[in-house]
Design an enzyme around this catalytic site. Structure first.
Site, PDB file in Angstrom:
ATOM      1  N   GLU A  35     -23.656  43.602  51.652  1.00 45.00           N
ATOM      2  CA  GLU A  35     -23.407  42.887  50.388  1.00 45.00           C
ATOM      3  C   GLU A  35     -21.894  42.816  50.200  1.00 45.00           C
ATOM      4  OE1 GLU A  35     -25.210  41.359  47.554  1.00 45.00           O
ATOM      5  OE2 GLU A  35     -23.076  40.885  47.344  1.00 45.00           O
ATOM      6  N   HIS A 453     -54.193  43.766  12.837  1.00 49.18           N
ATOM      7  CA  HIS A 453     -53.774  43.123  11.591  1.00 49.18           C
ATOM      8  C   HIS A 453     -52.831  44.021  10.810  1.00 49.18           C
ATOM      9  CE1 HIS A 453     -54.167  40.365   8.259  1.00 49.18           C
ATOM     10  NE2 HIS A 453     -54.401  41.383   7.458  1.00 49.18           N
TER      11      HIS A 453
END
Ligand code: NDP
Length: 470
Positions: A35, A453
């Site tokens: 990399e 709820h």
């Protein structure tokens, strides 16, 4: 033991490359990874992670107003990029360190250098070293594009946003995709005056029409000057002339090196401190030596692979954005695991790109999985269940914000083919809905699920009547 130096040589240390390297090393394979930039790649260094931290930072924007409306004695100050940016930098350094440790801990040999291909089994490093490997994996990712426009270098790309020394006072964002819309909301909430040009009729092309319409409406309502059917046609420093018709010129200043003037197709006149191009990405394949080896690439330079991520050269595989399949981090990571299963564990595993959930981190967020209403109706007869409403939390204090919960259902099989949510935290909601939908849940499975709820997402299991059939 093979005669190669390594069993696997990975080029690219982003999400796909690092995961494949670690997992392959975990099987006992001898693995190397090269990399030439920071470990972590686009997602960790210049994409998802810093972006999401900016989403969090910008999300406090309305907090004081909302808290006051709820009864708190709360005064807002301004946002300080100068405070946030060093914290962001530290976090990215920390994560890069984590990636480095993970690779070391797995026994992967890491070369912090650029690598190119000499032949189907040989990698050449920019240090002059040469290494051979039974398999080579290319996971070099992509990079942001600028449009083909004179002086386009005067505008920033997404990589530059995370490196800004100061926030511009105003910005012109060009594009209507993920990055353009997310950055428009983030910067707007941080106090930047945002104008957005999108060349098409509606932002977020490819997403469900109703969902992207609501996101656009909310972006307008928050003060983003979203201009559809508009593109940039000329730009230059503010103190030089651009050769464009008189009267059509906008006066723009750029935070990226001084004032810039822009001409828009709509003839817009405005002032900006910066310009951000979020006009798509291209693929890091140039100069790798692919052509000489006969590795097939597509029209835009992406590497062509089969369902096992194998290229046209059998010893060479490719993963992640460089293959331009589904350019999302979790997909790259999953595909890396399938590659390791296939090549190192003797379990041929094709990638599975069916029903991938994703989220656009606008405000409110857009979470989505499966077919849009528009695509589904072309494929088979469907029912559409959809509700848009003002959620309790903000309706209570008189805010006009609306959310959307939408299901696309097959008339024949009753399976839920698509789910689209526009709401705060829609990214979190769609992840959970995605499990049921990936399992093949029907509308009736949703119906027999008890509601939680009071929540916004309970609407997903309480919609009884289709709003449309097609
Ligand atoms: P996108 O492909 O999503 O969007 C590019 C945008 O730029 C589109 O609106 C496109 O218009 C427009 N465009 C392209 N070329 C030009 C041009 N020459 N002039 C003007 N407009 C132009 O790319 P992004 O860069 O936003 O993101 C890249 C990818 O990264 C995404 O597709 C996604 O895979 C990934 N990503 C995912 C995120 C997430 O999961 N939350 C966040 C950010 C990125 P048109 O629609 O007309 O083609």
């Amino acid at each position: 033991m093979s005669s190669f130096d390594f069993d696997l040589f990975v080029i690219g240390g982003g999400s796909a490359g690092v995961r494949a390297a670690r997992m392959a090393a975990g099987t006992g394979a001898r693995v190397a990874l090269a990399e030439d930039d920071r470990l972590g790649g686009t997602c960790v260094i210049r994409g998802c992670v810093p972006k999401k931290l900016m989403v969090f930072a910008s999300g406090f924007h309305d907090l004081a107003d909302e808290a006051r409306a709820y009864g708190w004695d709360f005064t807002a100050g301004g946002f300080s990029w100068e405070t946030f940016r060093p914290l962001l930098r530290l976090e990215l350094d920390r994560l890069e360190g984590v990636y480095s440790k993970l690779l070391d801990g797995s026994g992967v040999s890491v070369f912090k250098t650029r690598a190119t291909l000499d032949d189907a089994h040989t990698v050449r490093l920019s240090t002059g070293q040469v290494a051979t490997a039974a398999h080579i994996l290319i996971a070099t990712g992509g990079r942001p594009d600028r449009p083909d426009l004179p002086n386009a270098h005067l505008g920033m790309v997404s990589d530059d946003i995370f490196l800004m020394d100061a926030l511009p006072k105003s910005i012109l964002i060009v594009g209507g995709g993920f990055i353009a819309c997310e950055m428009a909301c983030i910067l707007n909430n941080m106090g930047v005056k945002v104008t957005q040009f999108y060349r098409g009729a509606q932002i977020l092309r490819g997403f469900d029409d109703e969902a992207r319409g609501l996101v656009a409406e909310r972006m307008h309502a928050q003060g983003i000057d979203l201009r559809l059917g508009t593109n940039i046609i000329a730009m230059d420093r503010a103190n030089t002339d651009i050769d464009v018709p008189a009267g059509d010129m906008a006066q723009v200043t750029s935070g990226n090196g001084g004032p810039v003037r822009v001409k828009g197709t709509s003839g817009l006149e405005a002032e900006f401190d910066a310009v951000l191009f979020a006009t798509g990405r291209s693929f890091n394949t140039a100069g790798l030596g692919l052509e000489a080896l006969g590795v097939k690439t597509g029209r835009r330079g992406e590497i062509v692979v089969d369902a096992y991520s194998q290229t046209s050269v059998p010893s060479i595989f490719a993963l992640g954005d460089v293959t331009n399949r589904v350019n999302l981090t979790p997909v790259a990571i999953k595909d890396a695991m399938a590659f390791v299963d296939t090549v190192f564990l003797g379990k041929p595993t094709p990638v599975d790109h069916d029903l991938i959930a994703s989220a656009v981190f606008t405000q409110p967020e857009l979470g989505t999985i499966g077919l849009t209403e528009e695509t589904a109706r072309e494929q088979e007869p469907i029912e559409v269940y959809s509700t848009s409403f003002r959620p309790m939390r903000t309706a209570f204090i008189g805010k006009p914000d609306r959310v959307l919960m939408k299901l696309i259902v097959s008339k024949a099989t009753r399976r839920v083919l698509g789910c689209h949510i526009v709401a705060p935290e829609a990214g979190e909601m769609i992840q959970l809905a995605a499990i049921a939908i990936k399992m093949g849940a029907t509308k009736e499975d949703f119906d027999r699920t008890m509601a939680v709820h009071p929540t916004m997402s309970e609407e997903l299991v309480t919609m009884r009547t289709p709003v449309r059939s097609a």
